[in-house]
Design a protein around this motif. Structure first.
Motif, mmCIF file in Angstrom:
data_model
loop_
_atom_site.group_PDB
_atom_site.id
_atom_site.type_symbol
_atom_site.label_atom_id
_atom_site.label_comp_id
_atom_site.label_asym_id
_atom_site.label_seq_id
_atom_site.Cartn_x
_atom_site.Cartn_y
_atom_site.Cartn_z
ATOM 1 N N PRO A 5 3.507 -23.974 -28.589
ATOM 2 C CA PRO A 5 2.842 -25.266 -28.549
ATOM 3 C C PRO A 5 3.596 -26.357 -29.293
ATOM 4 N N ASP A 6 4.481 -25.979 -30.207
ATOM 5 C CA ASP A 6 5.231 -26.972 -30.955
ATOM 6 C C ASP A 6 6.441 -27.484 -30.190
ATOM 7 N N MET A 7 6.745 -26.846 -29.059
ATOM 8 C CA MET A 7 7.907 -27.236 -28.279
ATOM 9 C C MET A 7 7.486 -27.554 -26.851
ATOM 10 N N GLY A 8 7.829 -28.745 -26.360
ATOM 11 C CA GLY A 8 7.604 -29.067 -24.958
ATOM 12 C C GLY A 8 6.149 -29.256 -24.590
ATOM 13 N N ALA A 9 5.809 -28.845 -23.356
ATOM 14 C CA ALA A 9 4.471 -29.049 -22.800
ATOM 15 C C ALA A 9 3.450 -28.197 -23.524
ATOM 16 N N PRO A 10 2.221 -28.688 -23.622
ATOM 17 C CA PRO A 10 1.169 -27.885 -24.231
ATOM 18 C C PRO A 10 0.958 -26.587 -23.468
ATOM 19 N N ALA A 11 0.531 -25.563 -24.168
ATOM 20 C CA ALA A 11 0.297 -24.264 -23.534
ATOM 21 C C ALA A 11 -0.685 -24.400 -22.383
ATOM 22 N N GLN A 12 -1.681 -25.280 -22.539
ATOM 23 C CA GLN A 12 -2.690 -25.460 -21.500
ATOM 24 C C GLN A 12 -2.039 -25.868 -20.178
ATOM 25 N N GLN A 13 -1.058 -26.783 -20.220
ATOM 26 C CA GLN A 13 -0.399 -27.219 -18.996
ATOM 27 C C GLN A 13 0.397 -26.087 -18.359
ATOM 28 N N ALA A 14 1.110 -25.354 -19.148
ATOM 29 C CA ALA A 14 1.976 -24.315 -18.621
ATOM 30 C C ALA A 14 1.188 -23.141 -18.057
ATOM 31 N N ALA A 15 -0.040 -22.965 -18.496
ATOM 32 C CA ALA A 15 -0.781 -21.748 -18.180
ATOM 33 C C ALA A 15 -1.733 -21.864 -16.987
ATOM 34 N N LEU A 16 -1.883 -23.018 -16.380
ATOM 35 C CA LEU A 16 -2.875 -23.156 -15.321
ATOM 36 C C LEU A 16 -2.499 -22.355 -14.075
ATOM 37 N N VAL A 17 -3.493 -21.677 -13.519
ATOM 38 C CA VAL A 17 -3.332 -20.757 -12.400
ATOM 39 C C VAL A 17 -4.022 -21.334 -11.166
ATOM 40 N N ILE A 18 -3.491 -21.007 -9.990
ATOM 41 C CA ILE A 18 -4.085 -21.409 -8.720
ATOM 42 C C ILE A 18 -4.930 -20.243 -8.218
ATOM 43 N N LEU A 19 -6.171 -20.514 -7.854
ATOM 44 C CA LEU A 19 -7.068 -19.513 -7.268
ATOM 45 C C LEU A 19 -7.171 -19.804 -5.778
ATOM 46 N N VAL A 20 -6.669 -18.884 -4.956
ATOM 47 C CA VAL A 20 -6.723 -19.025 -3.500
ATOM 48 C C VAL A 20 -7.931 -18.231 -3.005
ATOM 49 N N VAL A 21 -8.792 -18.892 -2.223
ATOM 50 C CA VAL A 21 -10.017 -18.262 -1.734
ATOM 51 C C VAL A 21 -10.016 -18.290 -0.210
ATOM 52 N N ASP A 22 -9.963 -17.094 0.383
ATOM 53 C CA ASP A 22 -9.995 -17.003 1.846
ATOM 54 C C ASP A 22 -10.520 -15.631 2.232
ATOM 55 N N ASP A 23 -11.444 -15.588 3.181
ATOM 56 C CA ASP A 23 -11.988 -14.300 3.625
ATOM 57 C C ASP A 23 -10.971 -13.512 4.455
ATOM 58 N N ASP A 24 -9.920 -14.168 4.928
ATOM 59 C CA ASP A 24 -8.822 -13.482 5.603
ATOM 60 C C ASP A 24 -7.862 -13.028 4.502
ATOM 61 N N ARG A 25 -7.939 -11.755 4.147
ATOM 62 C CA ARG A 25 -7.159 -11.237 3.006
ATOM 63 C C ARG A 25 -5.659 -11.454 3.178
ATOM 64 N N VAL A 26 -5.171 -11.265 4.400
ATOM 65 C CA VAL A 26 -3.738 -11.421 4.649
ATOM 66 C C VAL A 26 -3.319 -12.867 4.415
ATOM 67 N N LEU A 27 -4.062 -13.813 4.969
ATOM 68 C CA LEU A 27 -3.727 -15.222 4.790
ATOM 69 C C LEU A 27 -3.837 -15.615 3.323
ATOM 70 N N GLY A 28 -4.896 -15.195 2.662
ATOM 71 C CA GLY A 28 -5.055 -15.510 1.240
ATOM 72 C C GLY A 28 -3.870 -15.029 0.424
ATOM 73 N N GLN A 29 -3.434 -13.803 0.676
ATOM 74 C CA GLN A 29 -2.296 -13.249 -0.062
ATOM 75 C C GLN A 29 -1.009 -13.970 0.293
ATOM 76 N N LEU A 30 -0.827 -14.321 1.572
ATOM 77 C CA LEU A 30 0.371 -15.073 1.972
ATOM 78 C C LEU A 30 0.441 -16.422 1.261
ATOM 79 N N LEU A 31 -0.689 -17.117 1.181
ATOM 80 C CA LEU A 31 -0.716 -18.411 0.494
ATOM 81 C C LEU A 31 -0.398 -18.245 -0.989
ATOM 82 N N ALA A 32 -1.016 -17.247 -1.617
ATOM 83 C CA ALA A 32 -0.755 -16.994 -3.037
ATOM 84 C C ALA A 32 0.712 -16.625 -3.259
ATOM 85 N N ASP A 33 1.260 -15.787 -2.386
ATOM 86 C CA ASP A 33 2.669 -15.401 -2.510
ATOM 87 C C ASP A 33 3.579 -16.618 -2.353
ATOM 88 N N GLY A 34 3.263 -17.472 -1.393
ATOM 89 C CA GLY A 34 4.062 -18.685 -1.191
ATOM 90 C C GLY A 34 4.026 -19.592 -2.411
#
Length: 152
Positions: A5-34
């Motif tokens: 936290p003393d160097m560069g961007a705050p930990a909060q900025q660096a740590a944010l995660v994307i949650l992909v929600v899709d009932d099509d498991r294959v598409l959801g995983q493809l989007l997350a992988d991309g």
């Protein structure tokens, strides 16, 4: 390398995660992988109910990318919960996606404060761009920046 936290961007900025929600498991995983390939941490939920539980359990979700049409609770219902129930410290932006876009869906997404609305099929670059804009809005709201009162 751990985020100092003393160097560069705050930990909060660096740590944010994307949650992909899709009932099509294959598409959801493809989007997350991309998104992962493009430098973003991403996880997948197969329903709005599962996504809401993840949002309750974790405070590092910065963007929810959700399909609109899913069995049970849909992406619009999830977006409403995210906008209305998450406080500023846990703020997340919403990117809604759909293969069955209607004018009503687009209008509802806008009213709910979704950061972006993408119609399938879309390019990975379009999703990454939408996610990066949404992440910035979530970060601004989390930091209490002026003009960051809405998620959209």
């Amino acid at each position: 390398m751990p985020n100092n936290p003393d160097m560069g961007a705050p930990a909060q900025q660096a740590a944010l995660v994307i949650l992909v929600v899709d009932d099509d498991r294959v598409l959801g995983q493809l989007l997350a992988d991309g998104l992962t390939i493009m430098g973003h941490a991403a996880i997948v939920a197969k329903s709005a109910k599962e996504a809401w539980q993840i949002l309750q359990d974790r405070d590092d979700i910065g963007v929810v990318v959700s399909d609109i049409r899913m069995p049970g609770s849909n992406g619009l219902d999830l977006a409403l919960k995210v906008v209305a129930r998450l406080d500023d410290a846990r703020a997340a932006s919403v990117v809604l996606i759909t293969g069955h876009a209607t004018t009503e869906d687009a209008a509802a997404a806008t009213r709910l404060g979704a950061a972006e609305f993408l119609r399938k099929p879309f390019r990975l670059g379009d999703l990454v761009s939408a996610v990066e804009k949404a992440l910035e809005k979530a970060r601004q709201r989390r930091s209490g920046a002026p003009g960051a009162a809405t998620l959209g």
